[in-house]
Design an enzyme around this catalytic site. Structure first.
Site, PDB file in Angstrom:
ATOM      1  N   GLY A 251      10.314   4.666  17.876  1.00  0.00           N
ATOM      2  CA  GLY A 251      10.619   4.000  16.602  1.00  0.00           C
ATOM      3  C   GLY A 251      10.942   4.991  15.508  1.00  0.00           C
ATOM      4  O   GLY A 251      10.419   4.898  14.389  1.00  0.00           O
TER       5      GLY A 251
ATOM      6  N   GLY B 254      11.580   4.413  11.707  1.00  0.00           N
ATOM      7  CA  GLY B 254      10.540   3.809  10.879  1.00  0.00           C
ATOM      8  C   GLY B 254      10.071   4.700   9.736  1.00  0.00           C
ATOM      9  O   GLY B 254      10.264   5.916   9.734  1.00  0.00           O
TER      10      GLY B 254
ATOM     11  N   TYR C 211       1.394 -10.846  12.740  1.00  0.00           N
ATOM     12  CA  TYR C 211       1.521  -9.383  12.781  1.00  0.00           C
ATOM     13  C   TYR C 211       0.189  -8.756  13.209  1.00  0.00           C
ATOM     14  O   TYR C 211       0.142  -7.881  14.092  1.00  0.00           O
ATOM     15  CB  TYR C 211       1.955  -8.830  11.409  1.00  0.00           C
ATOM     16  CG  TYR C 211       1.859  -7.320  11.334  1.00  0.00           C
ATOM     17  CD1 TYR C 211       2.757  -6.512  12.042  1.00  0.00           C
ATOM     18  CD2 TYR C 211       0.852  -6.688  10.601  1.00  0.00           C
ATOM     19  CE1 TYR C 211       2.661  -5.125  12.014  1.00  0.00           C
ATOM     20  CE2 TYR C 211       0.742  -5.305  10.561  1.00  0.00           C
ATOM     21  CZ  TYR C 211       1.648  -4.532  11.266  1.00  0.00           C
ATOM     22  OH  TYR C 211       1.541  -3.157  11.241  1.00  0.00           O
TER      23      TYR C 211
ATOM     24  N   LYS D 103      -0.699  -6.445  16.582  1.00  0.00           N
ATOM     25  CA  LYS D 103      -1.308  -5.106  16.588  1.00  0.00           C
ATOM     26  C   LYS D 103      -2.615  -5.107  17.384  1.00  0.00           C
ATOM     27  O   LYS D 103      -2.906  -4.161  18.126  1.00  0.00           O
ATOM     28  CB  LYS D 103      -1.566  -4.619  15.147  1.00  0.00           C
ATOM     29  CG  LYS D 103      -0.328  -4.462  14.294  1.00  0.00           C
ATOM     30  CD  LYS D 103       0.732  -3.559  14.904  1.00  0.00           C
ATOM     31  CE  LYS D 103       0.353  -2.096  14.959  1.00  0.00           C
ATOM     32  NZ  LYS D 103       1.411  -1.281  15.591  1.00  0.00           N
TER      33      LYS D 103
ATOM     34  N   PRO E 290      -4.123   2.957  10.594  1.00  0.00           N
ATOM     35  CA  PRO E 290      -3.918   3.166   9.158  1.00  0.00           C
ATOM     36  C   PRO E 290      -4.114   1.874   8.363  1.00  0.00           C
ATOM     37  O   PRO E 290      -3.940   0.772   8.895  1.00  0.00           O
ATOM     38  CB  PRO E 290      -2.442   3.600   9.064  1.00  0.00           C
ATOM     39  CG  PRO E 290      -1.923   3.709  10.450  1.00  0.00           C
ATOM     40  CD  PRO E 290      -2.845   2.918  11.327  1.00  0.00           C
TER      41      PRO E 290
HETATM   42  P1  NAP Z   1       8.885   0.317  10.082  1.00  0.00           P
HETATM   43  O1  NAP Z   1       9.481   1.203   9.074  1.00  0.00           O
HETATM   44  O2  NAP Z   1       9.314  -1.122  10.104  1.00  0.00           O
HETATM   45  O3  NAP Z   1       9.087   0.943  11.525  1.00  0.00           O
HETATM   46  C1  NAP Z   1       8.946   0.184  12.683  1.00  0.00           C
HETATM   47  C2  NAP Z   1       9.719   0.875  13.774  1.00  0.00           C
HETATM   48  O4  NAP Z   1       9.577   0.120  14.978  1.00  0.00           O
HETATM   49  C3  NAP Z   1      11.232   0.947  13.495  1.00  0.00           C
HETATM   50  O5  NAP Z   1      11.718   2.189  13.943  1.00  0.00           O
HETATM   51  C4  NAP Z   1      11.791  -0.188  14.342  1.00  0.00           C
HETATM   52  O6  NAP Z   1      13.122   0.030  14.789  1.00  0.00           O
HETATM   53  C5  NAP Z   1      10.857  -0.098  15.529  1.00  0.00           C
HETATM   54  N1  NAP Z   1      10.916  -1.317  16.313  1.00  0.00           N
HETATM   55  C6  NAP Z   1      10.644  -2.576  15.927  1.00  0.00           C
HETATM   56  N2  NAP Z   1      10.863  -3.436  16.939  1.00  0.00           N
HETATM   57  C7  NAP Z   1      11.298  -2.685  17.994  1.00  0.00           C
HETATM   58  C8  NAP Z   1      11.705  -2.966  19.310  1.00  0.00           C
HETATM   59  N3  NAP Z   1      11.736  -4.212  19.797  1.00  0.00           N
HETATM   60  N4  NAP Z   1      12.088  -1.936  20.112  1.00  0.00           N
HETATM   61  C9  NAP Z   1      12.078  -0.660  19.650  1.00  0.00           C
HETATM   62  N5  NAP Z   1      11.724  -0.323  18.398  1.00  0.00           N
HETATM   63  C10 NAP Z   1      11.331  -1.330  17.587  1.00  0.00           C
HETATM   64  O7  NAP Z   1       7.319   0.276   9.936  1.00  0.00           O
HETATM   65  P2  NAP Z   1       6.260   1.445   9.653  1.00  0.00           P
HETATM   66  O8  NAP Z   1       5.556   1.058   8.416  1.00  0.00           O
HETATM   67  O9  NAP Z   1       6.848   2.777   9.773  1.00  0.00           O
HETATM   68  O10 NAP Z   1       5.276   1.168  10.882  1.00  0.00           O
HETATM   69  C11 NAP Z   1       5.235   2.038  11.997  1.00  0.00           C
HETATM   70  C12 NAP Z   1       4.032   1.686  12.809  1.00  0.00           C
HETATM   71  O11 NAP Z   1       2.870   1.763  11.991  1.00  0.00           O
HETATM   72  C13 NAP Z   1       4.047   0.253  13.361  1.00  0.00           C
HETATM   73  O12 NAP Z   1       3.441   0.273  14.630  1.00  0.00           O
HETATM   74  C14 NAP Z   1       3.191  -0.507  12.370  1.00  0.00           C
HETATM   75  O13 NAP Z   1       2.623  -1.639  12.939  1.00  0.00           O
HETATM   76  C15 NAP Z   1       2.151   0.561  12.037  1.00  0.00           C
HETATM   77  N6  NAP Z   1       1.436   0.389  10.777  1.00  0.00           N
HETATM   78  C16 NAP Z   1       2.131   0.356   9.584  1.00  0.00           C
HETATM   79  C17 NAP Z   1       1.404   0.223   8.391  1.00  0.00           C
HETATM   80  C18 NAP Z   1       2.088   0.200   7.050  1.00  0.00           C
HETATM   81  O14 NAP Z   1       1.443  -0.168   6.045  1.00  0.00           O
HETATM   82  N7  NAP Z   1       3.333   0.611   6.945  1.00  0.00           N
HETATM   83  C19 NAP Z   1       0.007   0.110   8.420  1.00  0.00           C
HETATM   84  C20 NAP Z   1      -0.656   0.148   9.652  1.00  0.00           C
HETATM   85  C21 NAP Z   1       0.071   0.301  10.818  1.00  0.00           C
HETATM   86  P3  NAP Z   1      14.377  -0.542  13.971  1.00  0.00           P
HETATM   87  O15 NAP Z   1      14.624   0.427  12.857  1.00  0.00           O
HETATM   88  O16 NAP Z   1      15.464  -0.581  14.969  1.00  0.00           O
HETATM   89  O17 NAP Z   1      13.987  -1.899  13.467  1.00  0.00           O
END
Ligand code: NAP
Length: 346
Positions: A8, A11, A154, A158, A182
């Site tokens: 990813g 992201g 969501y 997770k 996180p």
């Molecule tokens: P993000 O910017 O939306 O990144 C999500 C990534 O996952 C993107 O690269 C997206 O690719 C990819 N993805 C989604 N569906 C996919 C699929 N079917 N196949 C392959 N790739 C896929 O979110 P983020 O905030 O960086 O989150 C990254 C991780 O941290 C996630 O696991 C999220 O649950 C976790 N997290 C985030 C937070 C927060 O507050 N941001 C908190 C706790 C945990 P595309 O660009 O192609 O859509």
């Protein structure tokens, strides 16, 4: 130097993780769903070039079998960050749950097969404390788990994905697993398309909401989350552990106050008034995202990151620094503008 795969790569967190890895001498490969749009990955190449590091990108989708064997080939470590994180919940929860759970199994299976040493998975506080109630102000630790039957899609995605990862690891002792949980991740955005979590700051600076609901968050800086992943990858004793990475509760109103203090003098009109419950309830009738927040009104998010501090030597920067840097990056990318500038442009 180690060879690391980051899933990813487009992201918000992954961009910072890639920067953190390259800065610390690691060689990085990233997966993206599609390489067809170079604009989506331009910032990653810019970062790698600026640091004189190595980055290559390959295609792999969590919902498909193809691509994962090639992605993990020759890797010692995998940071599994890809997971659907849409701004608004889908009508069918399977759209989130299936790719999160099946995709995690695919990444782990390919990693085990290829002889990867350790996978560090990005889970979430959503897998720890998503079912907290208004009365539930107990401090949550890594011992706590969300109940997947009582939470939003969501959080369910997770929780079930992390459970699937631990179950896979139990059956494959040759593959080490460490998990980072996180809280609300904020901090500088590297490109215009990134950050569901950062939209909270963007909405406040853009005055897209008239008042501030009484919601509590456990925020954490994206740069600190990136560092936690690297530390969990490098520390031998992190195998088999999950680590909460988040500060103590901060109310939405405190976030608005800090942003107003910093950006108000620059012409931004950050809402400060408290949103009464009836207003949120009414908005929730039309907006599913708001509706999901109703259960949490008045409830604080108390968690402890003491284990990460103690075992990984991790630390967090102050929330004010995170918020100010988030706002500045949004302004630099033109994603928010001061009201004064908007009026003169009109
Ligand atoms: P993000 O910017 O939306 O990144 C999500 C990534 O996952 C993107 O690269 C997206 O690719 C990819 N993805 C989604 N569906 C996919 C699929 N079917 N196949 C392959 N790739 C896929 O979110 P983020 O905030 O960086 O989150 C990254 C991780 O941290 C996630 O696991 C999220 O649950 C976790 N997290 C985030 C937070 C927060 O507050 N941001 C908190 C706790 C945990 P595309 O660009 O192609 O859509």
């Amino acid at each position: 130097m180690s060879r690391v795969l980051v899933t990813g790569a487009t992201g918000f967190i992954a961009g910072h993780a890639i920067e953190e890895l390259i800065r610390n001498g690691h060689e990085v490969r990233g997966t993206v769903r599609s390489l067809r749009d170079p604009a989506r990955v331009e910032h990653l190449h810019r970062i790698a070039d600026a640091l004189g590091g190595h980055l290559d990108l390959v295609e792999a989708d969590l919902s498909r079998e193809t691509g994962w064997d090639e992605a993990v080939a020759g890797r010692e470590y995998v940071l599994h960050m890809a997971s659907p994180f849409p701004a608004t919940p889908p009508r069918d929860e399977a759209e989130l749950v299936r790719p999160a759970v099946d995709g995690t199994r695919r990444v782990l299976a390919a990693s085990a097969w290829a002889g990867v040493r350790r996978v560090v998975m990005t889970s979430s506080l959503a897998a720890v404390s998503a079912a907290r109630s208004r009365a539930g102000d107990r401090r949550r630790t890594e011992e706590d788990w969300s109940d997947p039957d009582r939470i939003a899609p969501y959080a369910k995605s997770k929780t079930l994905a992390e459970r699937a990862a631990w179950s896979f690891a139990a059956d494959h002792p040759g593959l080490e697993l460490a998990v980072i949980n996180p809280g609300l991740v904020l901090g500088p955005v590297q490109h215009a398309a990134s950050g569901t979590s950062v939209s909270l700051v963007r909405r406040l600076l853009g005055r897209e909401i008239p008042a501030v609901p009484e919601l509590g968050f456990a925020p954490v800086d994206v740069r600190d989350v990136a560092r936690a992943h690297r530390l969990a990858m490098e520390a031998p004793h992190a195998a088999g552990r999950r680590y909460i990475c988040a500060g103590d509760n901060v109310w939405f109103g405190d976030i608005a106050r800090i942003l107003d203090e910093e950006f108000g003098p620059q012409g931004y009109r950050v809402p400060r008034r408290r949103m009464p419950y009836w207003m949120l309830w009414t908005a929730g009738r039309f907006d599913r995202e708001v509706r999901l927040g109703l259960d949490f009104v008045g409830s604080a998010e108390h968690v402890s990151a003491e284990k990460a501090v103690r075992e990984l030597g991790w630390s967090m920067r102050p929330v004010r620094e995170t918020l100010v840097d988030t706002g500045r990056s949004l302004a630099e990318l033109g994603l928010v503008r001061p009201r004064r500038a908007e009026r003169s442009a009109a």
